[in-house]
Write a protein that holds these residues in place. Structure first.
Motif, PDB file in Angstrom:
ATOM      1  N   ASN A 187       0.837  -1.196   0.000  1.00 40.82           N
ATOM      2  CA  ASN A 187       0.000   0.000   0.000  1.00 40.82           C
ATOM      3  C   ASN A 187       0.879   1.257   0.000  1.00 40.82           C
ATOM      4  OD1 ASN A 187       0.823   0.494   2.681  1.00 40.82           O
ATOM      5  ND2 ASN A 187      -0.936  -0.591   3.512  1.00 40.82           N
ATOM      6  N   ALA A 188       0.256   2.412  -0.141  1.00 38.38           N
ATOM      7  CA  ALA A 188       0.992   3.675  -0.233  1.00 38.38           C
ATOM      8  C   ALA A 188       1.790   3.957   1.038  1.00 38.38           C
ATOM      9  CB  ALA A 188       0.030   4.825  -0.520  1.00 38.38           C
ATOM     10  N   GLN A 189       1.240   3.628   2.189  1.00 39.86           N
ATOM     11  CA  GLN A 189       1.944   3.864   3.461  1.00 39.86           C
ATOM     12  C   GLN A 189       3.250   3.063   3.515  1.00 39.86           C
ATOM     13  OE1 GLN A 189      -0.350   2.849   6.939  1.00 39.86           O
ATOM     14  NE2 GLN A 189       1.286   3.425   8.343  1.00 39.86           N
ATOM     15  N   THR A 190       3.199   1.814   3.090  1.00 47.97           N
ATOM     16  CA  THR A 190       4.401   0.978   3.080  1.00 47.97           C
ATOM     17  C   THR A 190       5.403   1.491   2.062  1.00 47.97           C
ATOM     18  OG1 THR A 190       3.122  -0.939   3.793  1.00 47.97           O
ATOM     19  CG2 THR A 190       5.248  -1.386   2.770  1.00 47.97           C
ATOM     20  N   ARG A 230       5.811   4.565   1.111  1.00 45.97           N
ATOM     21  CA  ARG A 230       6.421   5.770   1.681  1.00 45.97           C
ATOM     22  C   ARG A 230       7.435   5.421   2.762  1.00 45.97           C
ATOM     23  NH1 ARG A 230       1.012   8.041   1.005  1.00 45.97           N
ATOM     24  NH2 ARG A 230       1.152   9.579  -0.660  1.00 45.97           N
ATOM     25  N   ALA A 231       7.127   4.433   3.587  1.00 50.05           N
ATOM     26  CA  ALA A 231       8.066   4.008   4.635  1.00 50.05           C
ATOM     27  C   ALA A 231       9.341   3.455   4.018  1.00 50.05           C
ATOM     28  CB  ALA A 231       7.412   2.963   5.538  1.00 50.05           C
TER      29      ALA A 231
END
Length: 75
Positions: free
Chosen positions: A58-61, A63-64
């Motif tokens: 997902n986008a959060q992963t 970005r991380a």
């Protein structure tokens, strides 16, 4: 008795890919990053140079992961 490099048995490309995959999972885990579909590519595991499928996230992963890579970048 220690073996020198010339005497060490040659590991298979699949074994090398599996070790690299495990090392990547450990490194990602240290940063609390999970790539749910990270695995050895099923089809390429049959060829001389197996590939590791990084999979989807997902986008959060994403970005991380980008933040960790940026922080590690030597300027």
């Amino acid at each position: 008795m220690t073996l020198n490099i010339a005497e060490e048995p040659r590991r298979s490309p699949k074994a090398e890919a599996m070790d690299a995959l495990q090392a990547l999972k450990i490194a990602l885990d240290k940063h609390a990053i999970l790539l749910p579909t990270l695995e050895l590519d099923t089809y390429s595991s049959l060829v001389p140079t197996p590939l590791i499928a990084l999979g989807r996230c997902n986008a959060q992963t994403a970005r991380a992961l980008a933040a960790v890579l940026e922080a590690a970048h030597v300027r």
